[in-house]
Design a protein around this motif. Structure first.
Motif, PDB file in Angstrom:
ATOM      1  N   VAL A 117       8.208   7.354 -14.912  1.00  0.00           N
ATOM      2  CA  VAL A 117       6.907   6.683 -14.891  1.00  0.00           C
ATOM      3  C   VAL A 117       6.190   6.817 -16.227  1.00  0.00           C
ATOM      4  N   GLY A 118       6.595   7.792 -17.039  1.00  0.00           N
ATOM      5  CA  GLY A 118       5.939   7.977 -18.327  1.00  0.00           C
ATOM      6  C   GLY A 118       6.143   6.815 -19.281  1.00  0.00           C
ATOM      7  N   GLN A 119       7.120   5.948 -18.998  1.00  0.00           N
ATOM      8  CA  GLN A 119       7.362   4.782 -19.855  1.00  0.00           C
ATOM      9  C   GLN A 119       6.542   3.565 -19.443  1.00  0.00           C
ATOM     10  N   ILE A 120       5.981   3.589 -18.269  1.00  0.00           N
ATOM     11  CA  ILE A 120       5.361   2.389 -17.708  1.00  0.00           C
ATOM     12  C   ILE A 120       4.078   2.042 -18.463  1.00  0.00           C
ATOM     13  N   PRO A 121       3.871   0.765 -18.813  1.00  0.00           N
ATOM     14  CA  PRO A 121       4.754  -0.348 -18.512  1.00  0.00           C
ATOM     15  C   PRO A 121       5.901  -0.459 -19.527  1.00  0.00           C
ATOM     16  N   SER A 174       0.810  -1.225   0.000  1.00  0.00           N
ATOM     17  CA  SER A 174       0.000   0.000   0.000  1.00  0.00           C
ATOM     18  C   SER A 174       0.841   1.272   0.000  1.00  0.00           C
ATOM     19  N   ARG A 175       2.117   1.163  -0.352  1.00  0.00           N
ATOM     20  CA  ARG A 175       2.975   2.345  -0.459  1.00  0.00           C
ATOM     21  C   ARG A 175       3.340   2.529  -1.933  1.00  0.00           C
ATOM     22  N   ASP A 176       2.328   2.792  -2.734  1.00  0.00           N
ATOM     23  CA  ASP A 176       2.474   2.978  -4.174  1.00  0.00           C
ATOM     24  C   ASP A 176       2.884   4.422  -4.453  1.00  0.00           C
ATOM     25  N   ARG A 177       3.630   4.623  -5.538  1.00  0.00           N
ATOM     26  CA  ARG A 177       4.127   5.967  -5.834  1.00  0.00           C
ATOM     27  C   ARG A 177       3.783   6.374  -7.261  1.00  0.00           C
ATOM     28  N   SER A 178       3.646   7.676  -7.464  1.00  0.00           N
ATOM     29  CA  SER A 178       3.375   8.211  -8.804  1.00  0.00           C
ATOM     30  C   SER A 178       4.653   8.697  -9.473  1.00  0.00           C
ATOM     31  N   SER A 179       5.773   8.619  -8.773  1.00  0.00           N
ATOM     32  CA  SER A 179       7.063   9.046  -9.323  1.00  0.00           C
ATOM     33  C   SER A 179       8.114   8.029  -8.949  1.00  0.00           C
ATOM     34  N   LEU A 180       9.117   7.882  -9.813  1.00  0.00           N
ATOM     35  CA  LEU A 180      10.247   6.998  -9.507  1.00  0.00           C
ATOM     36  C   LEU A 180      11.484   7.793  -9.108  1.00  0.00           C
ATOM     37  N   ASP A 181      11.371   9.120  -9.010  1.00  0.00           N
ATOM     38  CA  ASP A 181      12.462   9.902  -8.429  1.00  0.00           C
ATOM     39  C   ASP A 181      12.572   9.545  -6.945  1.00  0.00           C
ATOM     40  N   LEU A 182      13.739   9.801  -6.376  1.00  0.00           N
ATOM     41  CA  LEU A 182      13.907   9.531  -4.956  1.00  0.00           C
ATOM     42  C   LEU A 182      12.927  10.362  -4.151  1.00  0.00           C
ATOM     43  N   PRO A 183      12.346   9.801  -3.099  1.00  0.00           N
ATOM     44  CA  PRO A 183      11.383  10.562  -2.294  1.00  0.00           C
ATOM     45  C   PRO A 183      12.055  11.645  -1.453  1.00  0.00           C
ATOM     46  N   GLY A 190       9.197   6.035 -33.397  1.00  0.00           N
ATOM     47  CA  GLY A 190       9.837   5.148 -32.437  1.00  0.00           C
ATOM     48  C   GLY A 190       9.804   5.672 -31.024  1.00  0.00           C
ATOM     49  N   ASP A 191      10.558   6.720 -30.747  1.00  0.00           N
ATOM     50  CA  ASP A 191      10.665   7.239 -29.381  1.00  0.00           C
ATOM     51  C   ASP A 191       9.513   8.182 -29.038  1.00  0.00           C
ATOM     52  N   TYR A 192       9.390   8.449 -27.740  1.00  0.00           N
ATOM     53  CA  TYR A 192       8.520   9.528 -27.300  1.00  0.00           C
ATOM     54  C   TYR A 192       9.108  10.854 -27.781  1.00  0.00           C
ATOM     55  N   VAL A 193       8.293  11.885 -27.810  1.00  0.00           N
ATOM     56  CA  VAL A 193       8.785  13.208 -28.172  1.00  0.00           C
ATOM     57  C   VAL A 193       9.880  13.662 -27.215  1.00  0.00           C
ATOM     58  N   SER A 215      11.499  11.613 -24.728  1.00  0.00           N
ATOM     59  CA  SER A 215      12.278  10.571 -24.055  1.00  0.00           C
ATOM     60  C   SER A 215      12.436   9.366 -24.963  1.00  0.00           C
ATOM     61  N   PRO A 216      13.531   8.630 -24.827  1.00  0.00           N
ATOM     62  CA  PRO A 216      13.632   7.340 -25.519  1.00  0.00           C
ATOM     63  C   PRO A 216      12.586   6.373 -24.970  1.00  0.00           C
ATOM     64  N   VAL A 217      12.205   5.397 -25.781  1.00  0.00           N
ATOM     65  CA  VAL A 217      11.284   4.372 -25.282  1.00  0.00           C
ATOM     66  C   VAL A 217      12.036   3.278 -24.539  1.00  0.00           C
ATOM     67  N   ALA A 218      13.331   3.137 -24.788  1.00  0.00           N
ATOM     68  CA  ALA A 218      14.110   2.082 -24.142  1.00  0.00           C
ATOM     69  C   ALA A 218      14.262   2.365 -22.655  1.00  0.00           C
ATOM     70  N   PRO A 219      14.278   1.333 -21.821  1.00  0.00           N
ATOM     71  CA  PRO A 219      14.484   1.548 -20.393  1.00  0.00           C
ATOM     72  C   PRO A 219      15.885   2.091 -20.125  1.00  0.00           C
ATOM     73  N   ARG A 220      16.073   2.610 -18.934  1.00  0.00           N
ATOM     74  CA  ARG A 220      17.394   3.107 -18.554  1.00  0.00           C
ATOM     75  C   ARG A 220      18.407   1.957 -18.513  1.00  0.00           C
ATOM     76  N   TYR A 221      18.014   0.882 -17.885  1.00  0.00           N
ATOM     77  CA  TYR A 221      18.824  -0.336 -17.848  1.00  0.00           C
ATOM     78  C   TYR A 221      17.889  -1.495 -18.183  1.00  0.00           C
ATOM     79  N   VAL A 222      18.344  -2.402 -19.028  1.00  0.00           N
ATOM     80  CA  VAL A 222      17.472  -3.444 -19.542  1.00  0.00           C
ATOM     81  C   VAL A 222      17.417  -4.645 -18.598  1.00  0.00           C
ATOM     82  N   PHE A 223      16.410  -5.453 -18.800  1.00  0.00           N
ATOM     83  CA  PHE A 223      16.266  -6.709 -18.077  1.00  0.00           C
ATOM     84  C   PHE A 223      17.516  -7.563 -18.274  1.00  0.00           C
TER      85      PHE A 223
END
Length: 790
Positions: A613-617, A529-538, A633-636, A638-646
């Motif tokens: 979060v704009g890339q999710i999922p 139940s501690r969901d976030r709307s941002s992935l920046d550090l809190p 291909g990409d967003y206007v 941001s790249p569509v690729a993740p920062r670090y891949v699986f």
């Protein structure tokens, strides 16, 4: 001379009788009240007073027997020996003071080890998954099994088999990541370790949360999951199916959420038709906490508690946790008016009784209280925790600043997680849940439910004995270590920035230990139940990073967090970034060893690391038409690729794939193809690497993911050493659900790739599957792997 008649032992009490006979005999002897009691539970603290069993308090609760006792260790502050003593007292009362003498199953939370005051605190599950070493997870679960049995408990509420592709969701940390195959291998290993070779010495594993809980709308806890049938089966049901059919899983917990308008606790299609009918599951289905009544109070799916009980039991939920509520008077009324059949009641009760027989509780309901404490956090368990922590750390980025050389000047240690032992622990650690009990006492409720916490319940949030990163680095660096916390995880104050900047300016390198505080209360930033709307550090942590980077001192960011976190600035401007997840009680040692080069990092991401979060999922196994915006291909912005891949993860040595080949160009469906991969450690020191095998099916009758993980192997090699890895890839593992929703292995080409992540890979070749209508192909969950040093 008197004739002594031999005592007739009831069949259910005869250890030599077949299990089915014992269960049938006992069931035939039970009243309705005694049967209903087996479908419920009670919080351990309702049976205690001053930390000891209180017979007068317990009698109204236990007089007809009881199915489960909820968390003798995890819902009290009792030490291990006291837990064993309390469990024995509860069992003694049930055995000697109730009509049939049926012992109870004591269940505990075991997400990062046994949630108990003195038990080993292992790395959180997302970190365990980063090891890509299922055997380590089996060892973890084996340690948990030994600890639980020593303290008198018998059912663990894990593994979490939720596939998660939205790290906004607070429970991401409890999962094994985004890939169904990796989740399944970790899950099976855990189930086998926890249940053991024989349940008389094992612990029931409870896979959760069935199913799709981690795919919630908006990344919000308990929100609906929108999953079409094929995706549901191939991704989200898959790890559960493997745990049942390959791992012998004995218990499943239904999810809080709903699927296509039907809450999971009311979903007979899932709980009866799929789980039992198609997979052959014979164990018990338990409710998530309060979730039967939630059919009425939360989902408004049932009009009252009676209908909730009717729907829940009718759908296949056998046991209500954590306390008997809907399965008490409301279920009695449902039985009286015929809304629930006696046959369904007997079916559910039989499953609980079978577990008790198989666990050996009728023969051995008590434990040796003297062994509980030395077993709870024995050195051998701590060593397993340390090995997992070491291999769980993922070196995301390194421009050469790591490892820090011994004697290489002064090190500034900064950040809110640098000197806080509590922040190293996951949301299902003992300290985190005791905080939840404190909050429940204040609010007179937990999870929105009214729940009375006894005033005499001792609550101790201690993290004694858990070292911090500051402790471990100080032991290695002495007075060369400078320290300033800088800020808190959530507090908006920047008063500590000046001191942090000062120590960074005076040092040769700055280590920022940043991230989350895990738990279930408002003071936590990750967890249930501690969901976030941002992935920046809190909080103001991102500002702290900018202030320290501005000093010009090279910065190493260590992220102690439950999800991928950090801004573009952090990841681009820091010289190195280490993802430590929530590494448990030995985590500080592992972090210090990796920073100083005593351990070569080898963790690999089990989840794609978004830029925002704009890339999710964002996940690697998307369809050909996914993962990009047609046609640019990409967003206007941001790249569509993740920062670090699986699968990504660096080390202090480098590996290359020398060769990757297929042993066959054509394979009949039902057979296997061999894949030979040779890798070399081209670095200057020994290291470990994870060789990952991916496939792609470009000719299927329905669109398939661009890549699918099908095998992996962790290999160790000395500097310059070559290692040969041979994967046996069954064609039965390459099927999918076709247009008629039937699992099929189709004829056609299969592309195979081997490498060290989804992007760092080599094409091993393409083979053709041929099919024979007279030779049906069954589903296969995994192949074999052979690793040989050359």
């Amino acid at each position: 001379m008197a004739i002594v008649e031999p005592e007739i032992v009831a069949t259910y009490a005869d250890a030599t009788a077949p299990v089915d006979d014992r269960v049938s005999d006992l069931l035939a002897r039970m009243t309705r009240e005694e049967k209903l009691a087996q479908l419920g539970s009670t919080w351990a603290f309702t049976l205690l007073e001053g930390g000891r069993f209180a017979a007068e308090r317990a009698w109204p609760i236990l007089r007809h027997g009881l199915g489960h006792v909820t968390r003798v260790a995890g819902a009290t502050s009792l030490r291990a020996a006291q837990v064993a003593r309390a469990a024995n007292a509860i069992q003694r009362f049930l055995v000697t003071e109730t009509r049939l003498g049926i012992p109870a199953i004591v269940h505990e939370e075991v997400c990062s080890g046994v949630m108990a005051r003195e038990a080993t605190i292992f790395p959180q599950a997302i970190g365990v998954a980063s090891t890509w070493a299922p055997d380590l997870n089996r060892q973890l679960a084996d340690a948990v099994r030994a600890q639980m049995r020593a303290m008198g408990s018998h059912q663990g509420l894990s593994p979490v088999l939720d596939v998660v592709r939205d790290p906004r969701w607070g429970r991401t940390e409890e999962t094994y990541g985004e890939d169904p195959y990796l989740v399944s291998r970790m899950g099976v290993a855990f189930v086998r370790g926890l249940q053991g070779a024989d349940l008389t010495d094992g612990v029931l594993a409870t896979a959760k949360h069935f199913v799709g809980y981690g795919a919630s709308e908006g990344g919000l806890n308990w929100a609906p999951a929108h999953l079409p049938p094929r995706l549901l089966r191939e991704v989200y049901l898959y790890p559960f199916e493997v745990a049942v059919r390959e791992g012998g899983l004995q218990s499943v917990m239904a999810g809080y959420h709903e699927l296509d308008g039907v809450p999971c606790h009311a979903n007979r299609e899932l709980l009866a038709d799929v789980l039992r009918g198609q997979w052959g599951f014979t164990g018990s289905v338990v409710s998530d906490y309060f979730a039967v009544n939630d059919l009425h109070s939360y989902h408004h799916f049932a009009q009252d508690k009676q209908q909730a009980a009717t729907v829940g039991l009718g759908a296949g939920v056998d046991v209500e946790l954590p306390a008997t509520d809907a399965y008490a008077d409301a279920l009695t009324r449902a039985l009286d008016c015929g809304e629930v059949s006696d046959e369904r009641l007997d079916e559910a009760v039989s499953r609980v009784l079978r577990h008790k027989v198989e666990l050996g509780l009728f023969e051995n309901p008590y434990v040796d209280e003297d062994t509980a404490a030395p077993t709870a956090n024995g050195e051998r368990h701590r060593l397993v925790a340390l090995e997992i922590a070491r291999r769980s750390l993922v070196l995301l980025k390194n421009d050469g600043v790591l490892p820090l050389l011994a004697g290489a000047g002064r090190v500034a240690l900064i950040g809110p997680n640098a000197d806080e032992a509590r922040h190293l622990l996951g949301d299902y650690s003992f300290a985190a849940h005791i905080e939840a009990l404190v909050e429940a006492r204040k609010r007179r409720g937990l999870l929105g439910e009214m729940m009375t916490i006894p005033d005499d319940l001792e609550i101790d949030e201690s993290t004694d004995g858990v070292p911090t990163v500051r402790d471990e680095l100080a032991a290695r660096l002495g007075d060369r270590l400078l320290f300033a916390p800088g800020c808190d995880v959530l507090d908006p104050s920047t008063e500590g920035f000046a001191e942090a900047v000062a120590v960074a300016s005076a040092a040769d390198v700055a280590v920022l230990v940043l991230g989350d505080r895990s738990g279930l209360t408002p003071g936590a930033t990750t967890g249930e139940s501690r969901d976030r709307s941002s992935l920046d550090l809190p909080g103001v942590q991102e500002e702290l990073v900018r202030a320290v980077v501005a000093t010009g001192t090279p910065v190493v960011a260590v992220l102690v967090a439950g999800r991928p976190v950090g801004s573009d600035f952090l990841h681009e401007e820091c010289a190195a970034v280490v993802m430590a997840w929530l590494p448990g009680e030995t985590g500080a040692q592992a972090i210090s060893e990796v920073l100083l080069g005593e351990v070569n990092p080898s963790g690999k991401l089990p989840i794609s690391y978004p830029r925002s979060v704009g890339q999710i999922p964002v996940f690697y196994g998307h369809k050909v038409s996914g993962g990009r915006s047609h046609w640019h291909g990409d967003y206007v912005d941001s790249p569509v690729a993740p920062r670090y891949v699986f699968g990504h993860g660096l080390g202090y040595s480098s590996f290359v794939v020398d060769e990757a080949t297929l042993e066959s160009a054509e394979v009949r469906a039902g057979d296997s193809v061999g894949v030979a991969v040779t890798v070399t450690n081209t670095g200057r020191r020994a290291g470990e690497q994870v060789v990952q095998l991916y496939v792609r099916d470009p000719q299927a009758s329905v669109t398939r993911p661009v890549l699918e993980l099908k095998a992996f192997a962790r290999v160790a090699a000395a500097a310059g050493e070559r290692v040969a890895v041979r994967f046996d890839l069954p064609t039965g593992q390459l099927g999918f659900y076709d247009r008629s929703m039937t699992y099929a292995v189709e004829a056609g080409q299969i592309e195979v790739y081997a490498g060290f992540s989804v992007t760092d890979r080599t094409h091993a070749g393409t083979f053709v599957i041929t099919t024979d209508p007279d030779r049906p192909t069954s589903k296969v969950f995994t192949g074999t792997v052979d690793v040989q040093r050359m």
